[in-house]
Design an enzyme around this catalytic site. Structure first.
Site, PDB file in Angstrom:
ATOM      1  N   GLY A 290       0.822  -1.202   0.000  1.00  0.00           N
ATOM      2  CA  GLY A 290       0.000   0.000   0.000  1.00  0.00           C
ATOM      3  C   GLY A 290       0.857   1.253   0.000  1.00  0.00           C
ATOM      4  CB  SER A 291      -0.033   4.690   1.028  1.00  0.00           C
ATOM      5  OG  SER A 291      -1.199   4.733   0.243  1.00  0.00           O
ATOM      6  CB  THR A 292       4.329   2.039   3.698  1.00  0.00           C
ATOM      7  OG1 THR A 292       4.004   0.715   3.241  1.00  0.00           O
ATOM      8  CG2 THR A 292       3.486   2.368   4.927  1.00  0.00           C
TER       9      THR A 292
END
Length: 635
Positions: A290-292
């Site tokens: 995801g966004s990490t």
């Protein structure tokens, strides 16, 4: 003619005798010189008896000497069948003490062997049972010293430490990975006996065991304890399928804490499934980050100068079309016009798609590989996975777009924290490690010291500084606000990733994560938290994982003596945010004046009088507004 035949026969006999004599001489030479050692050992085995004495397994400690895996001294039962006169009586007594069947015990003490170890019933006996056997005072029944592995803090660091079997051999974790160092050598009590096992001499000889090598870890027990506490709290609060965390020094690759849920008790490993005891999730579990993962896209874009954080802008309408796919932003209607610092701050998917498009698939995937994704980090633990990346030949515009914001790739937590460490430490990809030194068992002096290892330089110091700057904005002004700590500079990134099952994304089932570090301008510690399918809460990395990481970082402030800083980016509060306030000094003040100064807090008063004699917490402490202050009054 007659005499010649007699002479021939005599010569033949003489030659035969000489030949036989030579054969005897050769055999004597072979026995006395060539085969002496073997025959001597066989002869000794007929007379000599050894009662084995187990060595201590090497101790495992944290970086400050806190014992995590030690040893307890126990006893085990050995019998010499030929020395036991009344086998039926002895079998009855021992079977009652050990709570095993008479038939089983009788088999042991009736074996045609010089010595029989009662296994497993007689291994690592408790003090009470050993004392009962000693009190029998039976010839041929002996107790010998053995050690039992003692996991001092039970489940703490369980998957990393691993466990040992009944014979003290390592079966998982560090116990398996470093078994050759941790295992010592047996000693013995030696005596002489006849073929029936009867002792022939009062002389006995003691051969001391050689203890195993001690191991010092990079783990900090206090930080490990904090991480374990926070994961336990997450399990109670959210009932997730899994929960995991890693704390690391981003400048060295040293693992300061590592844990996951479910965990297990190494002393009672038989009570758990194979999956529960063997899956060290921080190094084994693979999932879409995801966004990490956007941190990698950001670092690559800054290094290649395809974006300028503050000068370049992107207008987010709420979605972006890539071929036949429509990729949405998490915010309905989009964020409107943003510079790329705000794209990072707002974790805007369409903005990151454009970053990926500007880089192109060759450049983006080149950086992904340089940051260590797609292969094992090489951490000194068994069971590490390598993750899964698209084959570059199969990457089209949609795959490029989804990879840019962390979808469609599979990574491990240890890869993630190692890669992000490289983006904030000046650009150096380090090999993570957990064993700091090997130590001699008697003096604990260092035998081998493991140093930080740089794998490669990935980005420049200047790019790394820009990444830190952007990620500090994420925590102060963006999606990572719940990790903000007043008077300390924290950087980080949230992640909310859909899970895949049978080739399809699951609905309402996410892995929420947060990766954070401090101080943002000169990182000393980095924390990664991931919670799998949290229940009873809206599943976002900022609402689930960020507060957990914040609590870990709060404890790291005291443990690592991280100093306050006033130069950071001040948090702007939304209407739903809890605000911080600093506790003033009201000790010695009149109660009325004190109450005016404490109007941001709830106040609990004890004692009688007009003056404040004591306050808790002390002045300078940062609390949420509305938290409780205790005052003691007196004259």
């Amino acid at each position: 003619m007659f005499f010649n035949k007699i002479h021939y026969k005599i010569n033949t006999v003489i030659l035969g005798v000489i030949f036989l004599f030579l054969l005897v001489l050769l055999k004597v030479f072979y026995i006395q010189v060539i085969d002496y050692g073997k025959l001597s050992n066989l002869a000794d085995s007929l007379w000599n008896r050894n009662l084995p004495i187990e060595s201590n397994r090497g101790i495992i400690t944290d970086r400050n000497g806190v014992v995590l895996a030690g040893n307890l001294t126990t006893s085990s039962l050995i019998v010499i069948p030929n020395q036991i006169k009344n086998k039926e009586e002895v079998a009855t007594k021992l079977s009652e003490i050990l709570n095993v069947s008479y038939d089983e015990m009788y088999k042991h003490i009736s074996k045609k062997t010089s010595m029989e170890r009662i296994h497993p019933e007689g291994r690592r006996l408790s003090y009470d049972i050993a004392e009962k056997i000693t009190n029998l005072k039976i010839d041929g029944v002996y107790l010998v010293r053995e050690t039992k592995r003692d996991y001092v803090y039970d489940k703490l660091l369980s998957h990393t430490l691993g466990f040992v079997g009944i014979d003290n051999q390592g079966l998982s974790g560090l116990e398996l990975e470093y078994n050759q160092y941790l295992t010592g050598e047996y000693g013995a009590i030696k005596y002489i006996s006849d073929a029936k096992g009867n002792t022939l001499s009062n002389q006995t000889f003691y051969e001391p065991p050689q203890d195993g090598i001690n191991i010092t870890l990079t783990i900090n027990y206090d930080i490990q304890k904090t991480l374990e506490r926070e994961l336990d709290n997450a399990v109670l609060k959210y009932n997730p399928e899994h929960a995991l965390g890693i704390v690391m020094d981003p400048n060295t690759g040293e693992i300061l804490a590592l844990s996951s849920r479910p965990n297990f008790s190494p002393s009672n490993y038989q009570d758990y499934t194979v999956e529960e005891i063997n899956r060290n999730l921080p190094i084994w579990m693979t999932y879409e980050p995801g966004s990490t993962f956007k941190i990698i896209t950001l670092a690559a874009s800054l290094e290649e100068h395809t974006i300028d954080l503050e000068k370049d802008h992107y207008h987010d309408s709420g979605s972006i079309h890539v071929e036949n796919a429509r990729i949405k932003c998490w915010k309905a209607g989009g964020h409107g016009s943003q510079n790329y610092l705000q794209v990072v701050q707002n974790s805007c998917n369409p903005g990151f798609v454009v970053m990926g498009q500007k880089l192109g698939k060759e450049k983006l995937f080149d950086y992904i590989h340089k940051f260590g994704f797609g292969k094992k980090t090489g951490i000194d633990l068994n069971g590490e996975a390598s993750g899964i990346l698209f084959n570059l030949d199969n990457v089209g515009p949609v795959e490029l777009a989804t990879t840019s914001f962390g979808q469609g790739v599979s990574v491990t937590p240890i890869q993630q924290i190692t890669a992000v460490s490289a983006t904030i430490n000046g650009g150096y990809l380090l090999k993570p490690y957990i064993v700091k030194t090997l130590n001699e068992p008697t003096t604990n002096s260092v035998i081998e010291n493991f140093e930080p290892k740089v794998v490669r330089k990935v980005i420049s110091n200047n790019t790394s500084e820009k990444v830190r700057y952007a990620l500090e904005h994420v925590v102060s002004l963006g999606s990572g606000r719940n990790a903000y700590i007043e008077n300390y500079r924290v950087g980080g990134k949230t992640g909310t990733a859909q899970k895949v099952k049978d080739g399809r994304y699951m609905v309402g089932n996410y892995i929420t994560s947060f990766i954070g570090f401090m101080p943002a301008n000169n990182p000393e510690v980095i924390v990664y938290i991931a919670i799998d399918n949290a229940k009873g809460i809206t599943q976002y990395g900022g609402t689930v994982a960020a507060p957990i990481a914040r609590n870990v970082l709060l404890d790291c402030i005291d443990i690592l003596d991280i100093k306050k800083q006033k130069e950071g980016i001040e948090k702007t509060y939304n209407y739903y945010d809890r605000k911080f306030a600093t506790v003033p000094n009201v000790t010695g003040k009149n109660i009325n004046d004190a109450m005016k100064n404490l109007k941001s807090f709830k106040v609990e008063i004890t004692g009688e009088g007009e003056k404040v004699l004591y306050q808790s917490p002390s002045d300078g402490t940062t609390l949420y507004e509305g938290d409780q202050i205790r005052l003691m009054l007196g004259q």
